[in-house]
Design an enzyme around this catalytic site. Structure first.
Site, PDB file in Angstrom:
ATOM      1  N   LEU A 250       0.833  -1.211   0.000  1.00 40.18           N
ATOM      2  CA  LEU A 250       0.000   0.000   0.000  1.00 40.18           C
ATOM      3  C   LEU A 250       0.862   1.253   0.000  1.00 40.18           C
ATOM      4  O   LEU A 250       2.015   1.239   0.439  1.00 40.18           O
ATOM      5  CB  LEU A 250      -0.952   0.008   1.196  1.00 40.18           C
ATOM      6  CG  LEU A 250      -0.402   0.038   2.626  1.00 40.18           C
ATOM      7  CD1 LEU A 250       0.108   1.399   3.010  1.00 40.18           C
ATOM      8  CD2 LEU A 250      -1.508  -0.390   3.575  1.00 40.18           C
TER       9      LEU A 250
ATOM     10  N   TYR B 261       9.838  11.676 -11.745  1.00 34.63           N
ATOM     11  CA  TYR B 261       9.808  13.101 -11.433  1.00 34.63           C
ATOM     12  C   TYR B 261      10.995  13.496 -10.558  1.00 34.63           C
ATOM     13  O   TYR B 261      11.222  12.891  -9.506  1.00 34.63           O
ATOM     14  CB  TYR B 261       8.495  13.472 -10.731  1.00 34.63           C
ATOM     15  CG  TYR B 261       7.324  13.391 -11.678  1.00 34.63           C
ATOM     16  CD1 TYR B 261       6.958  14.496 -12.442  1.00 34.63           C
ATOM     17  CD2 TYR B 261       6.625  12.206 -11.854  1.00 34.63           C
ATOM     18  CE1 TYR B 261       5.910  14.424 -13.348  1.00 34.63           C
ATOM     19  CE2 TYR B 261       5.574  12.116 -12.763  1.00 34.63           C
ATOM     20  CZ  TYR B 261       5.229  13.225 -13.504  1.00 34.63           C
ATOM     21  OH  TYR B 261       4.198  13.150 -14.410  1.00 34.63           O
ATOM     22  N   ALA B 262      11.714  14.512 -11.019  1.00 32.33           N
ATOM     23  CA  ALA B 262      12.793  15.049 -10.189  1.00 32.33           C
ATOM     24  C   ALA B 262      12.152  15.829  -9.041  1.00 32.33           C
ATOM     25  O   ALA B 262      11.054  16.351  -9.177  1.00 32.33           O
ATOM     26  CB  ALA B 262      13.664  15.971 -11.028  1.00 32.33           C
ATOM     27  N   GLY B 263      12.822  15.883  -7.916  1.00 34.89           N
ATOM     28  CA  GLY B 263      12.252  16.576  -6.767  1.00 34.89           C
ATOM     29  C   GLY B 263      13.255  16.678  -5.639  1.00 34.89           C
ATOM     30  O   GLY B 263      14.470  16.626  -5.873  1.00 34.89           O
TER      31      GLY B 263
ATOM     32  N   PHE C  16       6.743   7.688 -11.952  1.00 33.14           N
ATOM     33  CA  PHE C  16       7.916   7.682 -11.061  1.00 33.14           C
ATOM     34  C   PHE C  16       9.179   8.203 -11.729  1.00 33.14           C
ATOM     35  O   PHE C  16      10.276   7.691 -11.499  1.00 33.14           O
ATOM     36  CB  PHE C  16       8.141   6.272 -10.491  1.00 33.14           C
ATOM     37  CG  PHE C  16       7.697   6.201  -9.065  1.00 33.14           C
ATOM     38  CD1 PHE C  16       6.368   6.008  -8.769  1.00 33.14           C
ATOM     39  CD2 PHE C  16       8.587   6.389  -8.022  1.00 33.14           C
ATOM     40  CE1 PHE C  16       5.933   6.005  -7.451  1.00 33.14           C
ATOM     41  CE2 PHE C  16       8.162   6.389  -6.706  1.00 33.14           C
ATOM     42  CZ  PHE C  16       6.825   6.184  -6.422  1.00 33.14           C
TER      43      PHE C  16
ATOM     44  N   CYS D 127       9.512   3.882   4.124  1.00 33.87           N
ATOM     45  CA  CYS D 127       9.823   2.652   3.382  1.00 33.87           C
ATOM     46  C   CYS D 127      11.036   2.766   2.459  1.00 33.87           C
ATOM     47  O   CYS D 127      12.017   2.051   2.654  1.00 33.87           O
ATOM     48  CB  CYS D 127       8.612   2.214   2.583  1.00 33.87           C
ATOM     49  SG  CYS D 127       7.267   1.694   3.656  1.00 33.87           S
TER      50      CYS D 127
HETATM   51  N1  LIG Z   1       3.953   2.691   5.920  1.00 32.91           N
HETATM   52  C1  LIG Z   1       3.912   2.195   4.698  1.00 32.91           C
HETATM   53  O1  LIG Z   1       3.571   2.885   3.733  1.00 32.91           O
HETATM   54  C2  LIG Z   1       4.287   0.766   4.450  1.00 32.91           C
HETATM   55  C3  LIG Z   1       3.969   0.195   3.210  1.00 32.91           C
HETATM   56  C4  LIG Z   1       4.314  -1.127   2.973  1.00 32.91           C
HETATM   57  C5  LIG Z   1       5.002  -1.843   3.942  1.00 32.91           C
HETATM   58  N2  LIG Z   1       5.324  -1.255   5.130  1.00 32.91           N
HETATM   59  C6  LIG Z   1       6.022  -2.071   6.120  1.00 32.91           C
HETATM   60  O2  LIG Z   1       5.057  -2.487   7.087  1.00 32.91           O
HETATM   61  C7  LIG Z   1       5.642  -2.511   8.390  1.00 32.91           C
HETATM   62  C8  LIG Z   1       4.876  -1.574   9.318  1.00 32.91           C
HETATM   63  O3  LIG Z   1       4.997  -0.267   8.830  1.00 32.91           O
HETATM   64  P1  LIG Z   1       4.131   0.945   9.408  1.00 32.91           P
HETATM   65  O4  LIG Z   1       4.485   2.140   8.616  1.00 32.91           O
HETATM   66  O5  LIG Z   1       2.706   0.520   9.519  1.00 32.91           O
HETATM   67  O6  LIG Z   1       4.761   1.050  10.877  1.00 32.91           O
HETATM   68  P2  LIG Z   1       4.308   2.009  12.055  1.00 32.91           P
HETATM   69  O7  LIG Z   1       5.552   2.434  12.729  1.00 32.91           O
HETATM   70  O8  LIG Z   1       3.332   3.021  11.579  1.00 32.91           O
HETATM   71  O9  LIG Z   1       3.502   1.035  13.028  1.00 32.91           O
HETATM   72  C9  LIG Z   1       4.079  -0.042  13.700  1.00 32.91           C
HETATM   73  C10 LIG Z   1       3.222  -0.307  14.944  1.00 32.91           C
HETATM   74  O10 LIG Z   1       3.679  -1.512  15.542  1.00 32.91           O
HETATM   75  C11 LIG Z   1       3.576  -1.383  16.965  1.00 32.91           C
HETATM   76  N3  LIG Z   1       4.407  -2.399  17.585  1.00 32.91           N
HETATM   77  C12 LIG Z   1       5.759  -2.452  17.704  1.00 32.91           C
HETATM   78  N4  LIG Z   1       6.126  -3.584  18.349  1.00 32.91           N
HETATM   79  C13 LIG Z   1       4.985  -4.263  18.614  1.00 32.91           C
HETATM   80  C14 LIG Z   1       4.707  -5.507  19.248  1.00 32.91           C
HETATM   81  N5  LIG Z   1       5.697  -6.284  19.729  1.00 32.91           N
HETATM   82  N6  LIG Z   1       3.421  -5.901  19.357  1.00 32.91           N
HETATM   83  C15 LIG Z   1       2.414  -5.116  18.874  1.00 32.91           C
HETATM   84  N7  LIG Z   1       2.617  -3.936  18.286  1.00 32.91           N
HETATM   85  C16 LIG Z   1       3.886  -3.515  18.139  1.00 32.91           C
HETATM   86  C17 LIG Z   1       4.020   0.064  17.195  1.00 32.91           C
HETATM   87  O11 LIG Z   1       3.590   0.539  18.466  1.00 32.91           O
HETATM   88  C18 LIG Z   1       3.358   0.787  16.009  1.00 32.91           C
HETATM   89  O12 LIG Z   1       2.074   1.264  16.349  1.00 32.91           O
HETATM   90  C19 LIG Z   1       7.113  -2.135   8.189  1.00 32.91           C
HETATM   91  O13 LIG Z   1       7.874  -3.288   8.028  1.00 32.91           O
HETATM   92  C20 LIG Z   1       7.077  -1.345   6.893  1.00 32.91           C
HETATM   93  O14 LIG Z   1       8.304  -1.390   6.215  1.00 32.91           O
HETATM   94  C21 LIG Z   1       4.967   0.017   5.395  1.00 32.91           C
END
Ligand SMILES: NC(=O)c1ccc[n+]([C@@H]2O[C@H](COP(=O)([O-])OP(=O)(O)OC[C@H]3O[C@@H](n4cnc5c(N)ncnc54)[C@H](O)[C@@H]3O)[C@@H](O)[C@H]2O)c1
Length: 456
Positions: free
Chosen positions: A151, A252-254, A250, A261
């Site tokens: 996402l 675009y310069a910026g 994807f 991520c």
């Molecule tokens: N944010 C994005 O756009 C996105 C997109 C794709 C993949 N990801 C991946 O998904 C994962 C999560 O990303 P995010 O942006 O949602 O992270 P985030 O930091 O927004 O949320 C992580 C949550 O996990 C909780 N947490 C930590 N340890 C925990 C535990 N032991 N038990 C329960 N909860 C716990 C934290 O309190 C926090 O609320 C990462 O690996 C990220 O790389 C993120």
């Protein structure tokens, strides 16, 4: 199905809510009690378009609940989703300790055979490590499935319901079948599932993010070359992107890529390569080019304004992209630090991310301010830098901007740095300001304010 999601951040909250909307019973678990309290009180801790209505609807329908601990009957779930953070460790490699700690917890609580679905972005081999924990500690049979999340913040809800693809890395046919069933409602318009083994699935996520980041860094390097040679990056992009093998998106310069991520995943990929004796040179170069972009931008401002000591620079857009309040690794943070190091003060505005930005910059005291109204950031500033292309910044009143900004010390009109190349230079110049984009030929009012001259 009965489902439990661990980690209620951007990914976990969207996934949990989306699965509840599909009719499942979902318990969302987070170790942060404040976050859980907020959610129980109907407060959505992140800004993501469309998410609040969806959360409220599913809470009302009692399909979506929040807690810090798993209690019965959630210990008899069909699947446990792991969506906790995997931040970079001190050397840039992904820290998977939150993932393994959740795996230990699942092993303790699960009372019936189930799946453990890893949605977090994790290095190759993590699912196998999680499986080893479950095999050793669980009282029932638990199988790990890799199901990385693709996402995009800002369109996360839409992406959940209309994914480009769903990648599943599983060992057993029954695990593949269970997840196919779970995601079937998202595929009514055609097959979107790519089924593979856990290791290939884990690597697919890093490869996708690094490929996208690479395009951005390449365009940023080309923009710098455009600046040095007088070429126009808009034209280069159109010419390059018209090749259907390359495509227009994807490119675009910026101000450089940011967010939670791309920066961490690019670094994690080249660390993974190093750990396996396979240098990932393109990933390393992508990261370096991105780190340099904030300096490049700070130099543009410095060149236009003259010495930055004691001057004020206004930043419009503090989130790493529009439609989110996420400021993690945001170009605004990096540019603000580079400007502060050069002696400037910074005033920022963002429709959603100002509070997060102020919190992240609190150590700089009164040298960094945020304001509630966009134009208020300009009062007494010597330059305006646009960093995030929120819709509300797309067609500003340049006359009002001119009125509020100060002239440069050497009596040059103020400069507008369009870090996203979204404004028309002539509109900025017509209002009596100088314009500087990223890799586009820059024209400015010359000192006599009547003729056009190149901004050097
Ligand atoms: N944010 C994005 O756009 C996105 C997109 C794709 C993949 N990801 C991946 O998904 C994962 C999560 O990303 P995010 O942006 O949602 O992270 P985030 O930091 O927004 O949320 C992580 C949550 O996990 C909780 N947490 C930590 N340890 C925990 C535990 N032991 N038990 C329960 N909860 C716990 C934290 O309190 C926090 O609320 C990462 O690996 C990220 O790389 C993120």
């Amino acid at each position: 199905m009965r489902l439990v999601v661990f980690g209620i951040g951007y990914v976990g909250l969207v996934t949990g809510t989306g699965l509840a909307e599909l009719g499942h019973d979902v318990l969302c678990i987070d170790i942060d009690p404040q976050r859980i309290r907020q959610l129980e009180d109907g407060i959505i801790p992140i800004y993501e378009p469309g998410l609040d209505d969806l959360v409220r609807r599913n809470v009302r329908a009692k399909r979506l609940t929040f807690a810090t601990q798993v209690a019965s009957p959630a210990d008899e779930a069909d699947a446990y989703f792991i969506a906790v953070g995997t931040p970079p460790g001190p050397d840039g490699a992904a820290d998977i300790s939150a993932v393994t700690s959740v795996a230990e917890r699942i092993a303790e609580i699960a009372k019936q055979p189930a799946l453990a679905v890893v949605k977090s972005t994790v290095p190759v081999g993590t699912c196998d490590a999680v499986q080893a924990i479950l095999d050793k500690k669980a009282h029932v049979g638990l199988e790990v499935v890799s199901n990385p999340e693709f996402l995009k913040e800002g369109t996360a809800v839409q992406d959940f319901f209309r994914p480009d693809r769903i990648v599943l890395g599983a060992r057993s046919e029954s695990a593949k079948e269970t997840l196919r069933l779970l995601y079937a409602p998202l595929q009514l318009s055609g097959e979107r599932v790519v089924v593979t083994d856990p290791r290939s699935s884990e690597l697919t996520k890093y490869a996708s993010n690094t490929m996208l980041a690479m395009r951005v860094s390449f365009m940023n390097e080309l923009a710098r070359l455009c600046d040095a040679t007088g070429a126009d990056v808009h034209a280069v992009r159109q010419g390059v992107g018209s090749d259907t093998r390359i495509g227009k998106r994807f490119l675009y310069a910026g101000p450089g890529y940011g967010g939670s991520c791309f920066p961490k995943d690019v670094q994690a990929l080249f660390h993974l390569g190093r750990a396996h004796g396979v240098p990932m040179r393109l990933a390393e170069a992508t990261h370096l080019a991105n780190e340099e972009q904030a300096t490049f931008l700070a130099q543009i401002v410095e060149k236009a304004v003259g010495t930055l000591k004691g001057k004020t620079v206004a930043l419009w857009g503090l989130a790493f992209k529009p439609e989110t309040d996420d400021i993690r690794e945001s170009p605004a943070l990096k540019l603000a630090v580079a400007l502060l190091e050069r002696g400037a003060n910074v005033v920022g505005h963002d429709p959603e991310a100002a509070a997060n930005f102020a919190k992240a910059m609190v150590q700089y005291g009164t040298r960094v301010k945020v304001v509630d109204r966009d134009y208020d950031a300009l009062d007494g500033a010597h330059a305006l830098v646009l960093l995030t292309e929120w819709r509300s910044y797309r067609a500003p009143n340049f006359g009002e901007i001119r009125k509020r900004l100060c002239d440069s010390a050497d009596d040059l009109p103020p400069v507008v740095v369009d870090g996203r190349n979204v404004w028309r230079p002539q509109d900025v110049m017509r209002a009596g300001m100088r314009y500087k984009g990223i890799g586009v030929p820059s024209v400015a009012l010359a000192p006599d304010r009547t003729s056009l001259g190149a901004l050097r």
